[in-house]
Design a protein around this motif. Structure first.
Motif, PDB file in Angstrom:
ATOM      1  N   ALA A  91       9.269   5.997   1.491  1.00 36.22           N
ATOM      2  CA  ALA A  91       8.436   6.762   0.557  1.00 36.22           C
ATOM      3  C   ALA A  91       9.254   7.873  -0.102  1.00 36.22           C
ATOM      4  CB  ALA A  91       7.231   7.353   1.284  1.00 36.22           C
ATOM      5  N   LEU A  92      10.102   8.534   0.661  1.00 40.24           N
ATOM      6  CA  LEU A  92      10.942   9.601   0.107  1.00 40.24           C
ATOM      7  C   LEU A  92      11.922   9.041  -0.927  1.00 40.24           C
ATOM      8  CD1 LEU A  92      11.812  12.562   0.103  1.00 40.24           C
ATOM      9  CD2 LEU A  92      13.358  12.010   1.995  1.00 40.24           C
ATOM     10  N   ALA A  93      12.510   7.907  -0.641  1.00 38.99           N
ATOM     11  CA  ALA A  93      13.447   7.290  -1.590  1.00 38.99           C
ATOM     12  C   ALA A  93      12.733   6.926  -2.890  1.00 38.99           C
ATOM     13  CB  ALA A  93      14.085   6.050  -0.964  1.00 38.99           C
ATOM     14  N   GLY A  94      11.535   6.368  -2.772  1.00 38.42           N
ATOM     15  CA  GLY A  94      10.776   6.012  -3.968  1.00 38.42           C
ATOM     16  C   GLY A  94      10.348   7.224  -4.764  1.00 38.42           C
ATOM     17  N   ALA A  95       9.944   8.276  -4.073  1.00 41.77           N
ATOM     18  CA  ALA A  95       9.533   9.509  -4.756  1.00 41.77           C
ATOM     19  C   ALA A  95      10.719  10.153  -5.452  1.00 41.77           C
ATOM     20  CB  ALA A  95       8.904  10.480  -3.761  1.00 41.77           C
ATOM     21  N   GLY A 116       0.822  -1.215   0.000  1.00 44.81           N
ATOM     22  CA  GLY A 116       0.000   0.000   0.000  1.00 44.81           C
ATOM     23  C   GLY A 116       0.851   1.258   0.000  1.00 44.81           C
ATOM     24  N   LEU A 117       1.899   1.284   0.819  1.00 47.19           N
ATOM     25  CA  LEU A 117       2.791   2.440   0.853  1.00 47.19           C
ATOM     26  C   LEU A 117       3.424   2.666  -0.508  1.00 47.19           C
ATOM     27  CD1 LEU A 117       4.348   4.672   2.384  1.00 47.19           C
ATOM     28  CD2 LEU A 117       6.066   2.917   2.915  1.00 47.19           C
ATOM     29  N   ALA A 118       3.888   1.600  -1.147  1.00 47.81           N
ATOM     30  CA  ALA A 118       4.543   1.715  -2.449  1.00 47.81           C
ATOM     31  C   ALA A 118       3.590   2.269  -3.504  1.00 47.81           C
ATOM     32  CB  ALA A 118       5.084   0.354  -2.882  1.00 47.81           C
ATOM     33  N   VAL A 119       2.408   1.705  -3.560  1.00 45.60           N
ATOM     34  CA  VAL A 119       1.442   2.119  -4.586  1.00 45.60           C
ATOM     35  C   VAL A 119       1.002   3.565  -4.377  1.00 45.60           C
ATOM     36  CG1 VAL A 119      -0.901   1.706  -5.440  1.00 45.60           C
ATOM     37  CG2 VAL A 119       0.651  -0.212  -5.073  1.00 45.60           C
ATOM     38  N   VAL A 120       0.663   3.906  -3.156  1.00 42.41           N
ATOM     39  CA  VAL A 120       0.145   5.247  -2.891  1.00 42.41           C
ATOM     40  C   VAL A 120       1.239   6.302  -3.036  1.00 42.41           C
ATOM     41  CG1 VAL A 120      -0.968   6.679  -1.145  1.00 42.41           C
ATOM     42  CG2 VAL A 120      -1.717   4.349  -1.478  1.00 42.41           C
ATOM     43  N   THR A 121       2.475   5.970  -2.692  1.00 43.66           N
ATOM     44  CA  THR A 121       3.575   6.914  -2.875  1.00 43.66           C
ATOM     45  C   THR A 121       3.779   7.234  -4.348  1.00 43.66           C
ATOM     46  OG1 THR A 121       4.702   6.186  -0.866  1.00 43.66           O
ATOM     47  CG2 THR A 121       6.049   7.282  -2.521  1.00 43.66           C
ATOM     48  N   VAL A 122       3.769   6.208  -5.189  1.00 45.49           N
ATOM     49  CA  VAL A 122       3.951   6.422  -6.627  1.00 45.49           C
ATOM     50  C   VAL A 122       2.766   7.198  -7.206  1.00 45.49           C
ATOM     51  CG1 VAL A 122       4.152   5.269  -8.861  1.00 45.49           C
ATOM     52  CG2 VAL A 122       5.507   4.478  -6.924  1.00 45.49           C
ATOM     53  N   ILE A 123       1.567   6.896  -6.754  1.00 44.91           N
ATOM     54  CA  ILE A 123       0.392   7.648  -7.217  1.00 44.91           C
ATOM     55  C   ILE A 123       0.540   9.126  -6.847  1.00 44.91           C
ATOM     56  CG2 ILE A 123      -2.082   8.011  -6.827  1.00 44.91           C
ATOM     57  CD1 ILE A 123      -2.329   4.935  -6.621  1.00 44.91           C
ATOM     58  N   GLY A 124       0.988   9.397  -5.629  1.00 51.41           N
ATOM     59  CA  GLY A 124       1.189  10.776  -5.201  1.00 51.41           C
ATOM     60  C   GLY A 124       2.246  11.488  -6.019  1.00 51.41           C
ATOM     61  N   ALA A 125       3.337  10.788  -6.321  1.00 53.88           N
ATOM     62  CA  ALA A 125       4.403  11.389  -7.123  1.00 53.88           C
ATOM     63  C   ALA A 125       3.922  11.687  -8.537  1.00 53.88           C
ATOM     64  CB  ALA A 125       5.622  10.458  -7.161  1.00 53.88           C
ATOM     65  N   ARG A 126       3.203  10.749  -9.117  1.00 55.52           N
ATOM     66  CA  ARG A 126       2.703  10.960 -10.487  1.00 55.52           C
ATOM     67  C   ARG A 126       1.688  12.093 -10.538  1.00 55.52           C
ATOM     68  NH1 ARG A 126       2.380   5.825 -14.219  1.00 55.52           N
ATOM     69  NH2 ARG A 126       1.727   7.540 -15.544  1.00 55.52           N
ATOM     70  N   ALA A 127       0.812  12.150  -9.558  1.00 55.85           N
ATOM     71  CA  ALA A 127      -0.188  13.232  -9.536  1.00 55.85           C
ATOM     72  C   ALA A 127       0.489  14.582  -9.378  1.00 55.85           C
ATOM     73  CB  ALA A 127      -1.189  12.996  -8.401  1.00 55.85           C
ATOM     74  N   ILE A 149       7.532  16.134  -1.415  1.00 57.63           N
ATOM     75  CA  ILE A 149       6.688  16.345  -0.235  1.00 57.63           C
ATOM     76  C   ILE A 149       5.314  15.730  -0.428  1.00 57.63           C
ATOM     77  CG2 ILE A 149       5.496  18.112   1.131  1.00 57.63           C
ATOM     78  CD1 ILE A 149       8.002  19.895   0.665  1.00 57.63           C
ATOM     79  N   LEU A 150       4.697  15.979  -1.564  1.00 55.24           N
ATOM     80  CA  LEU A 150       3.351  15.463  -1.809  1.00 55.24           C
ATOM     81  C   LEU A 150       3.328  13.945  -1.908  1.00 55.24           C
ATOM     82  CD1 LEU A 150       2.133  18.201  -4.285  1.00 55.24           C
ATOM     83  CD2 LEU A 150       1.337  17.825  -1.945  1.00 55.24           C
ATOM     84  N   ALA A 151       4.351  13.365  -2.519  1.00 54.14           N
ATOM     85  CA  ALA A 151       4.406  11.905  -2.621  1.00 54.14           C
ATOM     86  C   ALA A 151       4.546  11.262  -1.245  1.00 54.14           C
ATOM     87  CB  ALA A 151       5.563  11.489  -3.521  1.00 54.14           C
ATOM     88  N   VAL A 152       5.416  11.824  -0.410  1.00 56.70           N
ATOM     89  CA  VAL A 152       5.603  11.269   0.940  1.00 56.70           C
ATOM     90  C   VAL A 152       4.332  11.451   1.768  1.00 56.70           C
ATOM     91  CG1 VAL A 152       6.894  11.502   3.097  1.00 56.70           C
ATOM     92  CG2 VAL A 152       8.098  11.505   0.911  1.00 56.70           C
ATOM     93  N   LEU A 153       3.745  12.628   1.709  1.00 60.92           N
ATOM     94  CA  LEU A 153       2.506  12.860   2.471  1.00 60.92           C
ATOM     95  C   LEU A 153       1.391  11.933   2.018  1.00 60.92           C
ATOM     96  CD1 LEU A 153       2.406  16.740   2.840  1.00 60.92           C
ATOM     97  CD2 LEU A 153       2.788  15.038   4.626  1.00 60.92           C
ATOM     98  N   THR A 154       1.285  11.741   0.726  1.00 58.19           N
ATOM     99  CA  THR A 154       0.266  10.821   0.215  1.00 58.19           C
ATOM    100  C   THR A 154       0.528   9.408   0.709  1.00 58.19           C
ATOM    101  OG1 THR A 154       0.046  12.176  -1.777  1.00 58.19           O
ATOM    102  CG2 THR A 154      -0.837   9.952  -1.885  1.00 58.19           C
ATOM    103  N   GLY A 155       1.788   9.003   0.688  1.00 62.58           N
ATOM    104  CA  GLY A 155       2.129   7.649   1.103  1.00 62.58           C
ATOM    105  C   GLY A 155       1.887   7.372   2.573  1.00 62.58           C
ATOM    106  N   VAL A 156       2.211   8.314   3.431  1.00 60.27           N
ATOM    107  CA  VAL A 156       2.143   8.040   4.865  1.00 60.27           C
ATOM    108  C   VAL A 156       0.816   8.427   5.517  1.00 60.27           C
ATOM    109  CG1 VAL A 156       4.639   8.247   5.099  1.00 60.27           C
ATOM    110  CG2 VAL A 156       3.208  10.209   5.576  1.00 60.27           C
ATOM    111  N   THR A 157      -0.045   9.113   4.805  1.00 60.65           N
ATOM    112  CA  THR A 157      -1.300   9.576   5.410  1.00 60.65           C
ATOM    113  C   THR A 157      -2.148   8.430   5.946  1.00 60.65           C
ATOM    114  OG1 THR A 157      -1.336  11.558   4.051  1.00 60.65           O
ATOM    115  CG2 THR A 157      -3.430  10.839   4.973  1.00 60.65           C
ATOM    116  N   GLY A 158      -2.243   7.349   5.192  1.00 56.60           N
ATOM    117  CA  GLY A 158      -3.044   6.213   5.658  1.00 56.60           C
ATOM    118  C   GLY A 158      -2.523   5.640   6.962  1.00 56.60           C
TER     119      GLY A 158
END
Length: 129
Positions: free
Chosen positions: A79-83, A21-32, A45-54
């Motif tokens: 999440a930061l490394a992936g973003a 879930g963290l991986a998928v949501v982080t990438v979705i946040g980065a792409r958005a 920032i947005l990718a990490v926040l999206t990833g960790v919010t859940g």
């Protein structure tokens, strides 16, 4: 529900699903964020926040303190490394599908390594336990 009444939840299996879930949501946040054409720092920032919010919401609902972000666990760091990898590969011209797969795999691998090898970040001086 019946299973939960008879058995204890397998913690590590749940952590593996959480890593997905963290991986998928982080990438979705980065792409958005990149689609919105924000600055590179804002993408991170947005990718990490999206990833960790859940995870933060889960911690609050369970009454866990300190929340995950204030603990030494490798979560927001993964999440930061992936973003950052997603942003770098995008700027290098990597195809979107490959970029997404590589970055999601990186976040997943970092989080799983932290869970299964009990890896933590260094503790800050003066931080509450």
């Amino acid at each position: 529900m019946v299973y939960l009444r008879c058995r204890e939840l397998p913690h590590r299996a749940l952590m593996a699903v959480d890593a997905v879930g963290l991986a998928v949501v982080t990438v979705i946040g980065a792409r958005a964020a990149m689609d919105a054409q924000v600055t590179p720092v804002a993408v991170l920032i947005l990718a990490v926040l999206t990833g960790v919010t859940g995870e933060v919401v889960r911690d609050v609902l369970r009454g866990e303190f300190p929340p995950l972000l204030l603990r030494e666990e490798v979560y927001a760091t993964a999440a930061l490394a992936g973003a950052a990898a997603h942003l770098g590969l995008h700027r290098a011209g990597a195809p979107d599908t490959a970029n997404t797969a590589v970055c999601a795999a990186l976040v997943f691998a970092l989080r799983l390594a932290a869970v299964f090898r009990d890896l933590d970040l260094p503790r800050l001086q003066g931080a509450p336990r």
